[in-house]
Design a protein around this motif. Structure first.
Motif, PDB file in Angstrom:
ATOM      1  N   LYS A   1      15.633  22.903  24.803  1.00 35.41           N
ATOM      2  CA  LYS A   1      16.011  24.316  24.912  1.00 35.41           C
ATOM      3  C   LYS A   1      14.805  25.220  25.110  1.00 35.41           C
TER       4      LYS A   1
ATOM      5  N   PRO B   1      19.162  26.587  11.724  1.00 42.83           N
ATOM      6  CA  PRO B   1      20.052  26.934  10.603  1.00 42.83           C
ATOM      7  C   PRO B   1      19.383  27.946   9.659  1.00 42.83           C
TER       8      PRO B   1
ATOM      9  N   GLY C   1      17.328  30.721  17.886  1.00 42.31           N
ATOM     10  CA  GLY C   1      18.662  31.235  17.594  1.00 42.31           C
ATOM     11  C   GLY C   1      19.561  30.191  16.957  1.00 42.31           C
ATOM     12  N   GLU C   2      19.298  28.918  17.238  1.00 43.43           N
ATOM     13  CA  GLU C   2      20.120  27.836  16.697  1.00 43.43           C
ATOM     14  C   GLU C   2      19.556  27.211  15.421  1.00 43.43           C
TER      15      GLU C   2
ATOM     16  N   GLU D   1      16.479  30.320  22.554  1.00 40.87           N
ATOM     17  CA  GLU D   1      17.692  29.565  22.231  1.00 40.87           C
ATOM     18  C   GLU D   1      17.454  28.646  21.020  1.00 40.87           C
TER      19      GLU D   1
ATOM     20  N   LYS E   1      16.140  19.045  19.974  1.00 41.77           N
ATOM     21  CA  LYS E   1      16.640  20.361  20.396  1.00 41.77           C
ATOM     22  C   LYS E   1      15.498  21.225  20.928  1.00 41.77           C
TER      23      LYS E   1
ATOM     24  N   ARG F   1      13.206  31.345  11.366  1.00 36.41           N
ATOM     25  CA  ARG F   1      14.112  32.140  12.221  1.00 36.41           C
ATOM     26  C   ARG F   1      13.616  33.582  12.340  1.00 36.41           C
TER      27      ARG F   1
END
Length: 149
Positions: free
Chosen positions: A64, A74, A71-72, A68, A60, A82
Motif C-alpha cells: 500500500k 489498528p 489509515g489501516e 493508506e 500491508k 497512527r
C-alpha cells in the motif's frame, strides 16, 4: 559562483532547519520497519517494536501507499503511530493547499482587477482549491431559457 553557491547552501540550511528537529519522526513515518527503534522518539518506541514483529503488517506496508497504510493501522494497537502518520500526511498536504491558494490569489487580484470585493475573492479561492467538478451540461439543462417579450 562559489559565493552564490555558499549563499544558496546557507539559505537551504536555514529554511529546512526545522526538518532536522523531526528527522527521526520522518524516518519512522517513511518506513517503520527499517528504523532503529532506539532513534525513535521515546513516546513512540514500543509501537514500532510491536509493528516490526507482525509480518502481516509488513506485507500491508509493501502493498500500500503510506497514507493508506497508516489509515489501516489498528488504532487500538498503534494509536501513536497512527497519530504520527496522520500528522505527517496532513503537514505536507496542507502546505500544498496553502501554496496553491496563494498562487490563485496572486492571479485573481492583479492591478486591473482591483474592483473585486473580498466576497468575490473568497468565492474565487473557494472554487479554485476545491476538488469539486461541476456537471455543466446538467446545470445548463436545468435552466429555463429566457424568452423575448
Amino acid at each position: 559562483m562559489i559565493q552564490l553557491l555558499k549563499l544558496l547552501s546557507e539559505n537551504f540550511e536555514e529554511r529546512f532547519a526545522d526538518f532536522r528537529d523531526v528527522k527521526n519522526e520522518i524516518r519512522l513515518f517513511e518506513n517503520p520497519f527499517s528504523i532503529d527503534v532506539s532513534t525513535a522518539p521515546s513516546d513512540l518506541q514500543l509501537e514500532p517494536i510491536e509493528l516490526q514483529c507482525q509480518t502481516s503488517m509488513k506485507d500491508k506496508f509493501r502493498e500500500k501507499e503510506l497514507p493508506e497504510f497508516y489509515g489501516e493501522l489498528p488504532a487500538e494497537n498503534f494509536p501513536n503511530l497512527r497519530k504520527l502518520g496522520m500528522k505527517m500526511i496532513t503537514t505536507f498536504a496542507s502546505t500544498y493547499v496553502c501554496e496553491q491558494t496563494f498562487s490563485v490569489l496572486k492571479r485573481a487580484k492583479p492591478g486591473s482587477r482591483s474592483y473585486l470585493t473580498d466576497d468575490h475573492l473568497h468565492s474565487v479561492l473557494r472554487i479554485s482549491v476545491t476538488n469539486f467538478d461541476p456537471n455543466i451540461q446538467n446545470l445548463v439543462s436545468e435552466k429555463q431559457l429566457q424568452t423575448s417579450h
